[in-house]
Design a protein around this motif. Structure first.
Motif, PDB file in Angstrom:
ATOM      1  N   UNK A 201      -2.775 -50.658 -54.623  1.00  0.00           N
ATOM      2  CA  UNK A 201      -3.239 -50.863 -56.003  1.00  0.00           C
ATOM      3  C   UNK A 201      -4.746 -50.727 -56.202  1.00  0.00           C
ATOM      4  N   UNK A 202      -5.551 -51.037 -55.216  1.00  0.00           N
ATOM      5  CA  UNK A 202      -7.008 -50.995 -55.378  1.00  0.00           C
ATOM      6  C   UNK A 202      -7.570 -49.657 -54.915  1.00  0.00           C
ATOM      7  N   UNK A 203      -8.852 -49.435 -55.249  1.00  0.00           N
ATOM      8  CA  UNK A 203      -9.547 -48.240 -54.807  1.00  0.00           C
ATOM      9  C   UNK A 203     -10.095 -48.445 -53.400  1.00  0.00           C
ATOM     10  N   UNK A 204     -10.509 -47.342 -52.743  1.00  0.00           N
ATOM     11  CA  UNK A 204     -10.984 -47.389 -51.365  1.00  0.00           C
ATOM     12  C   UNK A 204     -12.155 -48.348 -51.146  1.00  0.00           C
ATOM     13  N   UNK A 205     -13.168 -48.420 -52.035  1.00  0.00           N
ATOM     14  CA  UNK A 205     -14.285 -49.346 -51.794  1.00  0.00           C
ATOM     15  C   UNK A 205     -13.857 -50.809 -51.663  1.00  0.00           C
ATOM     16  N   UNK A 206     -12.807 -51.199 -52.359  1.00  0.00           N
ATOM     17  CA  UNK A 206     -12.300 -52.568 -52.237  1.00  0.00           C
ATOM     18  C   UNK A 206     -11.844 -52.855 -50.809  1.00  0.00           C
ATOM     19  N   UNK A 207     -11.082 -51.938 -50.227  1.00  0.00           N
ATOM     20  CA  UNK A 207     -10.566 -52.135 -48.870  1.00  0.00           C
ATOM     21  C   UNK A 207     -11.682 -52.018 -47.835  1.00  0.00           C
ATOM     22  N   UNK A 208     -12.683 -51.198 -48.104  1.00  0.00           N
ATOM     23  CA  UNK A 208     -13.831 -51.101 -47.212  1.00  0.00           C
ATOM     24  C   UNK A 208     -14.615 -52.415 -47.206  1.00  0.00           C
ATOM     25  N   UNK A 209     -14.804 -53.009 -48.380  1.00  0.00           N
ATOM     26  CA  UNK A 209     -15.489 -54.305 -48.473  1.00  0.00           C
ATOM     27  C   UNK A 209     -14.674 -55.393 -47.772  1.00  0.00           C
TER      28      UNK A 209
ATOM     29  N   UNK B 238      -3.025 -40.923 -46.717  1.00  0.00           N
ATOM     30  CA  UNK B 238      -2.789 -40.413 -48.062  1.00  0.00           C
ATOM     31  C   UNK B 238      -1.687 -41.189 -48.772  1.00  0.00           C
ATOM     32  N   UNK B 239      -0.673 -41.614 -48.040  1.00  0.00           N
ATOM     33  CA  UNK B 239       0.372 -42.444 -48.636  1.00  0.00           C
ATOM     34  C   UNK B 239      -0.202 -43.781 -49.097  1.00  0.00           C
ATOM     35  N   UNK B 240      -1.085 -44.360 -48.268  1.00  0.00           N
ATOM     36  CA  UNK B 240      -1.749 -45.604 -48.656  1.00  0.00           C
ATOM     37  C   UNK B 240      -2.633 -45.410 -49.876  1.00  0.00           C
ATOM     38  N   UNK B 241      -3.349 -44.287 -49.933  1.00  0.00           N
ATOM     39  CA  UNK B 241      -4.207 -44.012 -51.086  1.00  0.00           C
ATOM     40  C   UNK B 241      -3.389 -43.882 -52.364  1.00  0.00           C
ATOM     41  N   UNK B 242      -2.185 -43.379 -52.257  1.00  0.00           N
ATOM     42  CA  UNK B 242      -1.337 -43.234 -53.438  1.00  0.00           C
ATOM     43  C   UNK B 242      -0.688 -44.550 -53.865  1.00  0.00           C
TER      44      UNK B 242
END
Length: 107
Positions: A64-72, A57-61
């Protein structure tokens, strides 16, 4: 007049030193049992889950990018199936163990 707390503690430690008593029941005097190991593992998985959720949750806050970017980005690393299965197990085991052990404890 009564004695001070410092004097009381000094008397206590002097008495323990004279009688050669152990300080407290230490873990080395207990025989390891399955419930003891399960309790320790339950606490460890609870701490791991708390830390994992907090870090996610700290990382999500803060990231800078949204979750799909990091998943890709993770998919682009082309990690082997053994590493992916190990990572999935490392994520699923604490949750599964902690949940089922909590249910067992409640029953």
């Amino acid at each position: 007049m009564g004695t001070t707390a410092k004097e009381e503690m000094a008397q206590f430690w002097e008495k323990n030193t004279r009688s050669n008593r152990p300080l407290s029941p230490h873990i080395t005097i207990y025989k390891w049992s399955l419930p003891m190991a399960m309790s320790i593992t339950h606490r460890g998985t609870g701490v791991a889950l708390s830390m994992g959720v907090s870090l996610f949750s700290l990382g999500a806050l803060l990231l800078p990018e949204q979750f799909p970017h990091y998943l890709a980005l993770l998919k682009s690393l082309s990690l082997g199936p053994a590493l992916i299965c190990s990572a999935k197990f490392a994520l699923a085991f604490p949750f599964t163990y902690h949940t089922w052990n909590g249910i067992r404890h409640l029953v």
